[in-house]
Design a protein around this motif. Structure first.
Motif, short mmCIF file in Angstrom:
data_model
loop_
_atom_site.label_atom_id
_atom_site.label_comp_id
_atom_site.label_asym_id
_atom_site.label_seq_id
_atom_site.Cartn_x
_atom_site.Cartn_y
_atom_site.Cartn_z
N ASP A 3 0.84 -1.18 0.00
CA ASP A 3 0.00 0.00 0.00
C ASP A 3 0.88 1.24 0.00
O ASP A 3 1.68 1.45 0.91
CB ASP A 3 -0.89 -0.02 1.25
CG ASP A 3 -1.96 1.04 1.20
OD1 ASP A 3 -1.62 2.20 0.89
OD2 ASP A 3 -3.13 0.73 1.47
N PRO A 4 0.74 2.14 -1.00
CA PRO A 4 1.60 3.32 -1.06
C PRO A 4 1.41 4.27 0.11
O PRO A 4 2.35 4.99 0.48
CB PRO A 4 1.21 3.98 -2.40
CG PRO A 4 -0.17 3.47 -2.68
CD PRO A 4 -0.18 2.07 -2.14
N VAL A 5 0.22 4.30 0.68
CA VAL A 5 0.01 5.15 1.86
C VAL A 5 0.71 4.54 3.07
O VAL A 5 1.36 5.24 3.85
CB VAL A 5 -1.50 5.32 2.13
CG1 VAL A 5 -1.71 6.13 3.41
CG2 VAL A 5 -2.18 6.02 0.95
N ALA A 6 0.60 3.23 3.23
CA ALA A 6 1.26 2.56 4.35
C ALA A 6 2.77 2.75 4.29
O ALA A 6 3.45 2.80 5.31
CB ALA A 6 0.90 1.07 4.36
N ALA A 175 -0.55 14.04 9.74
CA ALA A 175 -0.19 13.70 8.36
C ALA A 175 -1.11 12.63 7.77
O ALA A 175 -0.64 11.68 7.14
CB ALA A 175 1.26 13.25 8.28
N VAL A 176 -2.40 12.79 7.98
CA VAL A 176 -3.37 11.82 7.47
C VAL A 176 -4.38 12.46 6.52
O VAL A 176 -4.70 11.90 5.47
CB VAL A 176 -4.13 11.14 8.63
CG1 VAL A 176 -5.20 10.19 8.09
CG2 VAL A 176 -3.18 10.37 9.54
N THR A 177 -4.89 13.64 6.87
CA THR A 177 -6.02 14.20 6.14
C THR A 177 -5.75 14.36 4.65
O THR A 177 -6.66 14.17 3.83
CB THR A 177 -6.43 15.56 6.72
OG1 THR A 177 -5.32 16.48 6.66
CG2 THR A 177 -6.87 15.41 8.17
N GLN A 178 -4.51 14.67 4.26
CA GLN A 178 -4.23 14.87 2.84
C GLN A 178 -4.36 13.59 2.02
O GLN A 178 -4.53 13.64 0.80
CB GLN A 178 -2.84 15.49 2.63
CG GLN A 178 -1.67 14.62 3.06
CD GLN A 178 -1.19 14.98 4.44
OE1 GLN A 178 -1.98 15.28 5.33
NE2 GLN A 178 0.14 14.95 4.62
N TYR A 179 -4.25 12.44 2.68
CA TYR A 179 -4.36 11.15 1.99
C TYR A 179 -5.82 10.71 1.81
O TYR A 179 -6.07 9.71 1.14
CB TYR A 179 -3.61 10.08 2.75
CG TYR A 179 -2.11 10.26 2.75
CD1 TYR A 179 -1.33 9.84 1.67
CD2 TYR A 179 -1.46 10.87 3.83
CE1 TYR A 179 0.04 10.00 1.67
CE2 TYR A 179 -0.09 11.04 3.83
CZ TYR A 179 0.66 10.61 2.75
OH TYR A 179 2.02 10.79 2.74
N ARG A 231 -0.65 10.70 -7.05
CA ARG A 231 -2.03 11.07 -6.71
C ARG A 231 -2.42 10.57 -5.31
O ARG A 231 -3.54 10.08 -5.09
CB ARG A 231 -3.00 10.54 -7.76
CG ARG A 231 -2.77 11.13 -9.15
CD ARG A 231 -3.81 10.66 -10.14
NE ARG A 231 -3.56 11.25 -11.46
CZ ARG A 231 -4.31 11.02 -12.52
NH1 ARG A 231 -5.36 10.20 -12.43
NH2 ARG A 231 -4.03 11.59 -13.67
N LEU A 232 -1.51 10.73 -4.38
CA LEU A 232 -1.78 10.30 -3.01
C LEU A 232 -2.47 11.38 -2.19
O LEU A 232 -3.22 11.07 -1.26
CB LEU A 232 -0.47 9.89 -2.32
CG LEU A 232 0.21 8.63 -2.84
CD1 LEU A 232 1.53 8.40 -2.11
CD2 LEU A 232 -0.70 7.42 -2.69
N TRP A 233 -2.17 12.64 -2.50
CA TRP A 233 -2.75 13.74 -1.73
C TRP A 233 -3.91 14.35 -2.50
O TRP A 233 -3.77 14.71 -3.67
CB TRP A 233 -1.71 14.82 -1.47
CG TRP A 233 -0.65 14.42 -0.49
CD1 TRP A 233 -0.49 13.21 0.11
CD2 TRP A 233 0.41 15.24 -0.02
NE1 TRP A 233 0.59 13.23 0.95
CE2 TRP A 233 1.17 14.46 0.89
CE3 TRP A 233 0.80 16.55 -0.26
CZ2 TRP A 233 2.29 14.95 1.55
CZ3 TRP A 233 1.91 17.06 0.39
CH2 TRP A 233 2.65 16.27 1.29
#
Length: 288
Positions: A3-6, A175-179, A231-233
């Motif tokens: 997972d790119p976010v993880a 550092a979560v909301t932008q994802y 395109r994660l944020w």
């Protein structure tokens, strides 16, 4: 980690680990180093050499100006806000998107408070393995709570792990909301609207004008990587709209900090020649 976010969980704790070699670390931690995978610990060890450390910091700053200071200052800011919440008598801490954050293990004022660490299942599995390696088991005051913020029911999983809405709680959302999508952000705030009066919310957010490309604040590489390429944020806010946005869910904004405030509170007093970025800001609110 697929997972790119993880995958973004390692960077912040690595910066904290490296900063321990400074004369006055902005965030003091004897745990961050041990949270890292073997390759990260090797790099952190090498940065005990001042020249190597300068090269690493300079390389990061050249690519994304202000990133190094921003990550350290936001963690220091969160620490200060948590300490204030504990002094005010909060009864629990919920870390949303905990990653490899180590505040539950290094902040002495949290040793007698239940800390719920909420994150993607992949990150929770990694965190559990790290804690078992360090302590032999998950410490008694910590609850690991897996969830997908886009689809999961936050209130349900917290309740299943023992959290009660009537407990005054400090929620940390770093550092979560932008994802997330705006729908997921609003769903989370909708859940937090049930928090007890006097609860605190400490969070970070990315500026909307950065995400839409209006103003990049020197973060062109960051924009290309996280907004355009991967395109994660996707979610951001205008600082002038944060208070009204939170008020819809029963929260009163009490502080909003960016590079100027970070310089005054943390960088200048410690004689650190760093500048934080304006791309991301940190804020605190109280439940009314």
């Amino acid at each position: 980690m697929d997972d790119p976010v993880a995958q973004t969980a390692v960077g912040p704790v690595a910066i904290v680990a490296i900063d321990q070699h400074e004369d006055i670390p902005l965030v003091r931690s004897d745990v961050a180093y041990w949270m890292l995978p073997a390759s990260g610990r090797m790099i952190a060890t090498l940065t005990s050499i001042p020249l190597v450390r300068r090269l690493v910091v300079n390389a990061a700053e050249k690519r994304i100006p202000g990133l190094w200071a921003s990550m350290l200052c936001r963690k220091r800011y969160i620490n200060d806000q948590i300490r204030g919440a504990v002094r005010a008598g909060i009864e629990a801490v919920v870390v949303l998107g905990a990653g490899l954050d180590d505040c539950a293990y290094r902040l002495p004022w949290l040793s007698n408070i239940v800390v719920y660490e909420v994150d993607l299942p992949e990150n929770i599995s990694r965190k559990r393995a790290v804690l078992q390696r360090l302590y032999g088991e998950v410490p008694d005051h910590v609850r690991l709570v897996p969830i997908d913020f886009e689809t999961g029911d936050l209130n349900q999983v917290l309740t299943e792990h023992g959290h009660r809405n009537e407990d005054t709680t400090a929620f940390v959302w770093e550092a979560v909301t932008q994802y997330l999508t705006e729908t997921a952000v609003r769903r989370t705030l909708g859940t937090l609207a049930a928090a007890a009066s006097g609860s605190r919310l400490v969070f970070t957010y990315v500026r909307r004008d950065f995400l839409d490309g209006t103003e990049l604040y020197g973060g062109e590489a960051l924009y290309r990587e996280y907004v355009v390429k991967r395109r994660l944020w996707g979610f951001g806010m205008d600082p002038d709209e944060v208070a009204e946005f939170l008020s819809e869910y029963g929260w009163r904004l009490t502080d909003d900090a960016g590079p100027r405030e970070f310089a005054e509170r943390y960088l200048h007093p410690t004689c650190r020649e760093l500048t934080a970025s304006e791309v991301e800001r940190s804020a605190c609110a109280e439940k009314i």
